[in-house]
Design a protein around this motif. Structure first.
Motif, PDB file in Angstrom:
ATOM      1  N   ASN A  67     -33.427 -59.263  -8.288  1.00 34.57           N
ATOM      2  CA  ASN A  67     -33.381 -59.555  -9.716  1.00 34.57           C
ATOM      3  C   ASN A  67     -32.916 -58.311 -10.470  1.00 34.57           C
ATOM      4  N   LEU A 169     -30.868 -64.702   1.044  1.00 34.45           N
ATOM      5  CA  LEU A 169     -30.192 -64.301  -0.192  1.00 34.45           C
ATOM      6  C   LEU A 169     -29.172 -63.202   0.083  1.00 34.45           C
ATOM      7  N   VAL A 185     -30.808 -69.371  -4.591  1.00 35.20           N
ATOM      8  CA  VAL A 185     -31.336 -69.086  -5.924  1.00 35.20           C
ATOM      9  C   VAL A 185     -32.036 -70.302  -6.519  1.00 35.20           C
ATOM     10  N   GLU A 188     -35.761 -70.666  -6.540  1.00 35.09           N
ATOM     11  CA  GLU A 188     -36.584 -69.944  -7.494  1.00 35.09           C
ATOM     12  C   GLU A 188     -37.070 -70.857  -8.620  1.00 35.09           C
ATOM     13  N   ARG A 206     -27.893 -66.101 -12.940  1.00 34.35           N
ATOM     14  CA  ARG A 206     -28.202 -65.414 -11.688  1.00 34.35           C
ATOM     15  C   ARG A 206     -26.977 -65.325 -10.784  1.00 34.35           C
TER      16      ARG A 206
END
Length: 295
Positions: A67, A169, A185, A188, A206
């Motif tokens: 992040n 990821l 992603v 999440e 993102r």
């Protein structure tokens, strides 16, 4: 990227990247990306930084793995004084020195940014919470107030599911395949949010950051590490602390939050009863964090 079509967008949802008639017409828009700066730290690693607000006190915000500044900014929306956001090494425009890296390296990044900005308070989420714990074992009196949101690991390794998620990821970002990155992603997001305009706005933000900046290989070994040898090392921390956990979160087990709160002499623990609090309890979370830091 304007031709991006995975997965098929919902009705009234975003259909292309960037501004235009295909943009989201409902839901919370993503925060615009501000102009950041690169600062040189005493340990020689340049880190990307953003400073907002004015006056004292100063709070530093440490993000989670994969992040960055964009995902920590909402936590500071109600916090008074100056707010210092930054990207750990290997994230965003920050340097990626030769790895592998440890939590000690991350603690040095956090300490440097806090010192350069004159921060007296600290907020850490997930990986950032681990780095903050590591810093506090060396300097237990460094901060006057502390907030830990969804701590993921202390002195025991993460569960395999967490290690696999990070590995997936990193591999997806390395491939440059937007669909592969979106697959990871999207996990999440709570299932109820994934096919909504608000979920799409988050996903697009993102993807844009990850595909533009990438993630360094040095991050690959962090999920296998722990920030502390023994959680009792935190018994010397005298600052008031707020620890926020969430039941049912596989990546951030509530037991970790409970153990952290028990180890900190002046900690208050709050546990939400279901995952996805950034979506289901956003206002309460913002008020809880700002209320603790501002009082």
């Amino acid at each position: 990227m304007r031709g991006f079509r995975w997965p098929p967008p919902p009705d009234s949802g975003p259909r292309t990247w960037g501004p235009g008639p295909g943009g989201p017409r409902t839901g919370r828009p993503a925060l615009p990306e501000p102009e950041t700066e690169l600062v040189t730290t005493p340990h020689g690693v340049r880190l990307e930084r953003l400073v907002t607000g004015t006056g004292d006190p100063v709070t530093v915000f440490a993000h989670g793995l994969g992040n960055g500044i964009a995902t920590t900014r909402p936590f500071g929306s109600g916090v008074t004084g100056r707010k210092v956001f930054f990207q750990f090494r290997g994230h965003g425009r920050s340097d990626a020195p030769d790895g592998p890296w440890t939590y000690l390296d991350l603690a040095r990044d956090l300490r440097a940014v806090a010192d350069l900005g004159g921060a007296s308070r600290a907020f850490g989420v997930s990986l950032g919470a681990g780095a903050l714990c590591r810093l506090l074992t060396e300097s237990p009196e460094r901060f006057e107030k502390l907030v830990f949101f969804l701590p993921a690991v202390l002195d025991e390794p993460r569960a395999p599911v967490a290690w696999q998620r990070v590995t997936d990821l990193l591999e997806a970002v390395e491939s440059g395949d937007a669909s592969a990155v979106a697959d990871v992603v999207s996990l999440e997001l709570p299932s109820a949010v994934r096919n909504t305009p608000a979920g799409w706005a988050y996903l697009r933000q993102r993807l844009d950051q990850l595909l533009r900046d990438g993630l360094a290989d040095g991050l690959a070994t962090l999920p296998e590490q722990v920030p502390l040898r023994d959680v009792t090392a935190l018994s010397a921390v005298t600052a008031p602390a707020l620890v926020i956990g969430c039941a049912g979160d596989d990546l951030h087990p509530v037991e970790v939050a409970e153990r952290l709160a028990a180890a900190l002499p002046r900690a208050t623990l709050h546990v939400y009863d279901r995952p996805g609090v950034l979506w289901s309890e956003r206002a309460d979370l913002r008020d809880r964090v700002s209320g603790f830091l501002n009082e």
